[in-house]
Design a protein around this motif. Sequence first.
Motif, PDB file in Angstrom:
ATOM      1  N   LYS A   1       0.833  -1.195   0.000  1.00  0.00           N
ATOM      2  CA  LYS A   1       0.000   0.000   0.000  1.00  0.00           C
ATOM      3  C   LYS A   1       0.876   1.257   0.000  1.00  0.00           C
ATOM      4  O   LYS A   1       0.608   2.212  -0.724  1.00  0.00           O
ATOM      5  N   ILE A   2       1.946   1.235   0.788  1.00  0.00           N
ATOM      6  CA  ILE A   2       2.861   2.365   0.843  1.00  0.00           C
ATOM      7  C   ILE A   2       3.520   2.582  -0.517  1.00  0.00           C
ATOM      8  O   ILE A   2       3.614   3.710  -1.010  1.00  0.00           O
ATOM      9  N   LYS A   3       3.958   1.503  -1.135  1.00  0.00           N
ATOM     10  CA  LYS A   3       4.611   1.622  -2.445  1.00  0.00           C
ATOM     11  C   LYS A   3       3.649   2.142  -3.501  1.00  0.00           C
ATOM     12  O   LYS A   3       4.034   2.937  -4.358  1.00  0.00           O
ATOM     13  N   ARG A   4       2.395   1.723  -3.450  1.00  0.00           N
ATOM     14  CA  ARG A   4       1.397   2.242  -4.397  1.00  0.00           C
ATOM     15  C   ARG A   4       1.160   3.729  -4.183  1.00  0.00           C
ATOM     16  O   ARG A   4       1.034   4.494  -5.142  1.00  0.00           O
ATOM     17  N   LEU A   5       1.080   4.129  -2.929  1.00  0.00           N
ATOM     18  CA  LEU A   5       0.875   5.546  -2.633  1.00  0.00           C
ATOM     19  C   LEU A   5       2.073   6.383  -3.096  1.00  0.00           C
ATOM     20  O   LEU A   5       1.898   7.488  -3.623  1.00  0.00           O
ATOM     21  N   LEU A   6       3.286   5.860  -2.925  1.00  0.00           N
ATOM     22  CA  LEU A   6       4.466   6.572  -3.385  1.00  0.00           C
ATOM     23  C   LEU A   6       4.473   6.699  -4.903  1.00  0.00           C
ATOM     24  O   LEU A   6       4.795   7.760  -5.452  1.00  0.00           O
TER      25      LEU A   6
ATOM     26  N   GLU B   1       1.721  15.547  -2.429  1.00  0.00           N
ATOM     27  CA  GLU B   1       2.026  15.666  -1.011  1.00  0.00           C
ATOM     28  C   GLU B   1       1.005  14.922  -0.153  1.00  0.00           C
ATOM     29  O   GLU B   1       1.359  14.351   0.878  1.00  0.00           O
ATOM     30  N   HIS B   2      -0.242  14.895  -0.610  1.00  0.00           N
ATOM     31  CA  HIS B   2      -1.272  14.129   0.110  1.00  0.00           C
ATOM     32  C   HIS B   2      -0.924  12.635   0.078  1.00  0.00           C
ATOM     33  O   HIS B   2      -1.038  11.950   1.100  1.00  0.00           O
ATOM     34  N   CYS B   3      -0.495  12.142  -1.059  1.00  0.00           N
ATOM     35  CA  CYS B   3      -0.079  10.734  -1.174  1.00  0.00           C
ATOM     36  C   CYS B   3       1.108  10.447  -0.259  1.00  0.00           C
ATOM     37  O   CYS B   3       1.135   9.421   0.429  1.00  0.00           O
ATOM     38  N   TYR B   4       2.083  11.353  -0.275  1.00  0.00           N
ATOM     39  CA  TYR B   4       3.263  11.150   0.560  1.00  0.00           C
ATOM     40  C   TYR B   4       2.909  11.190   2.041  1.00  0.00           C
ATOM     41  O   TYR B   4       3.446  10.415   2.836  1.00  0.00           O
ATOM     42  N   ASN B   5       1.995  12.070   2.417  1.00  0.00           N
ATOM     43  CA  ASN B   5       1.580  12.136   3.823  1.00  0.00           C
ATOM     44  C   ASN B   5       0.861  10.863   4.256  1.00  0.00           C
ATOM     45  O   ASN B   5       1.087  10.361   5.360  1.00  0.00           O
ATOM     46  N   LEU B   6      -0.008  10.339   3.378  1.00  0.00           N
ATOM     47  CA  LEU B   6      -0.693   9.080   3.707  1.00  0.00           C
ATOM     48  C   LEU B   6       0.304   7.938   3.841  1.00  0.00           C
ATOM     49  O   LEU B   6       0.211   7.121   4.769  1.00  0.00           O
TER      50      LEU B   6
ATOM     51  N   LYS C   1       3.475   8.185   4.588  1.00  0.00           N
ATOM     52  CA  LYS C   1       4.295   8.402   5.783  1.00  0.00           C
ATOM     53  C   LYS C   1       3.555   7.984   7.042  1.00  0.00           C
ATOM     54  O   LYS C   1       4.118   7.335   7.926  1.00  0.00           O
ATOM     55  N   GLU C   2       2.279   8.326   7.103  1.00  0.00           N
ATOM     56  CA  GLU C   2       1.463   7.943   8.256  1.00  0.00           C
ATOM     57  C   GLU C   2       1.399   6.423   8.409  1.00  0.00           C
ATOM     58  O   GLU C   2       1.560   5.886   9.502  1.00  0.00           O
ATOM     59  N   LEU C   3       1.200   5.741   7.288  1.00  0.00           N
ATOM     60  CA  LEU C   3       1.130   4.283   7.323  1.00  0.00           C
ATOM     61  C   LEU C   3       2.488   3.673   7.668  1.00  0.00           C
ATOM     62  O   LEU C   3       2.562   2.716   8.440  1.00  0.00           O
ATOM     63  N   ALA C   4       3.556   4.219   7.116  1.00  0.00           N
ATOM     64  CA  ALA C   4       4.897   3.697   7.392  1.00  0.00           C
ATOM     65  C   ALA C   4       5.268   3.873   8.862  1.00  0.00           C
ATOM     66  O   ALA C   4       5.899   2.998   9.458  1.00  0.00           O
ATOM     67  N   GLU C   5       4.876   4.999   9.449  1.00  0.00           N
ATOM     68  CA  GLU C   5       5.147   5.204  10.876  1.00  0.00           C
ATOM     69  C   GLU C   5       4.341   4.240  11.727  1.00  0.00           C
ATOM     70  O   GLU C   5       4.823   3.735  12.737  1.00  0.00           O
ATOM     71  N   GLU C   6       3.111   3.991  11.299  1.00  0.00           N
ATOM     72  CA  GLU C   6       2.249   3.071  12.044  1.00  0.00           C
ATOM     73  C   GLU C   6       2.791   1.653  12.018  1.00  0.00           C
ATOM     74  O   GLU C   6       2.774   0.953  13.027  1.00  0.00           O
ATOM     75  N   VAL C   7       3.304   1.242  10.858  1.00  0.00           N
ATOM     76  CA  VAL C   7       3.801  -0.122  10.696  1.00  0.00           C
ATOM     77  C   VAL C   7       5.233  -0.249  11.199  1.00  0.00           C
ATOM     78  O   VAL C   7       5.636  -1.305  11.677  1.00  0.00           O
ATOM     79  N   GLY C   8       6.001   0.842  11.084  1.00  0.00           N
ATOM     80  CA  GLY C   8       7.380   0.813  11.564  1.00  0.00           C
ATOM     81  C   GLY C   8       8.378   0.381  10.515  1.00  0.00           C
ATOM     82  O   GLY C   8       9.391  -0.234  10.850  1.00  0.00           O
ATOM     83  N   THR C   9       8.140   0.703   9.268  1.00  0.00           N
ATOM     84  CA  THR C   9       9.077   0.363   8.201  1.00  0.00           C
ATOM     85  C   THR C   9      10.028   1.534   7.987  1.00  0.00           C
ATOM     86  O   THR C   9       9.697   2.524   7.346  1.00  0.00           O
TER      87      THR C   9
ATOM     88  N   HIS D   1      12.980   1.745   6.337  1.00  0.00           N
ATOM     89  CA  HIS D   1      13.536   1.978   5.005  1.00  0.00           C
ATOM     90  C   HIS D   1      12.538   2.708   4.100  1.00  0.00           C
ATOM     91  O   HIS D   1      12.918   3.536   3.285  1.00  0.00           O
ATOM     92  N   LEU D   2      11.252   2.434   4.253  1.00  0.00           N
ATOM     93  CA  LEU D   2      10.258   3.157   3.466  1.00  0.00           C
ATOM     94  C   LEU D   2      10.081   4.586   3.973  1.00  0.00           C
ATOM     95  O   LEU D   2       9.822   5.498   3.183  1.00  0.00           O
ATOM     96  N   LEU D   3      10.237   4.796   5.269  1.00  0.00           N
ATOM     97  CA  LEU D   3      10.199   6.153   5.808  1.00  0.00           C
ATOM     98  C   LEU D   3      11.330   7.006   5.223  1.00  0.00           C
ATOM     99  O   LEU D   3      11.135   8.187   4.923  1.00  0.00           O
ATOM    100  N   LYS D   4      12.493   6.406   5.034  1.00  0.00           N
ATOM    101  CA  LYS D   4      13.614   7.137   4.444  1.00  0.00           C
ATOM    102  C   LYS D   4      13.311   7.521   3.001  1.00  0.00           C
ATOM    103  O   LYS D   4      13.635   8.623   2.562  1.00  0.00           O
ATOM    104  N   LYS D   5      12.676   6.610   2.251  1.00  0.00           N
ATOM    105  CA  LYS D   5      12.299   6.925   0.877  1.00  0.00           C
ATOM    106  C   LYS D   5      11.289   8.070   0.825  1.00  0.00           C
ATOM    107  O   LYS D   5      11.369   8.941  -0.038  1.00  0.00           O
ATOM    108  N   ILE D   6      10.360   8.053   1.747  1.00  0.00           N
ATOM    109  CA  ILE D   6       9.342   9.103   1.795  1.00  0.00           C
ATOM    110  C   ILE D   6       9.993  10.441   2.131  1.00  0.00           C
ATOM    111  O   ILE D   6       9.671  11.472   1.512  1.00  0.00           O
ATOM    112  N   GLU D   7      10.910  10.440   3.080  1.00  0.00           N
ATOM    113  CA  GLU D   7      11.595  11.682   3.464  1.00  0.00           C
ATOM    114  C   GLU D   7      12.399  12.246   2.300  1.00  0.00           C
ATOM    115  O   GLU D   7      12.494  13.464   2.137  1.00  0.00           O
TER     116      GLU D   7
END
Length: 75
Positions: free
Chosen positions: A27-32, A48-53, A55-63, A65-71
């Motif tokens: 889901k995170i990869k699709r949003l990115l 930015e809305h996609c990236y925020n969604l 990021k929220e999901l990545a923080e919730e799950v704790g991934t 490496h995906l948080l770094k890609k989003i940043e």
Amino acid sequence: MEVEPPRWWNKLKLNFLWRLPLEPRKKIKRLLKLGDDYLVQGERELAEHCYNLSKELAEEVGTVHLLKKIEQRFQ
């Protein structure tokens, strides 16, 4: 002549994707990917809305490496 869909329609699709029962990483990869596509089309607000969604999901799950890609995309 092609008519652009209204922005509320795109946000509705994003919220639908948010609620789909997928694995969080997929889901995170699709949003990115959608965020990148919107950025190429010049829709910075939707990107930015996609990236925020994502990021929220990545923080919730704790991934981390995906948080770094989003940043990276926010820079």
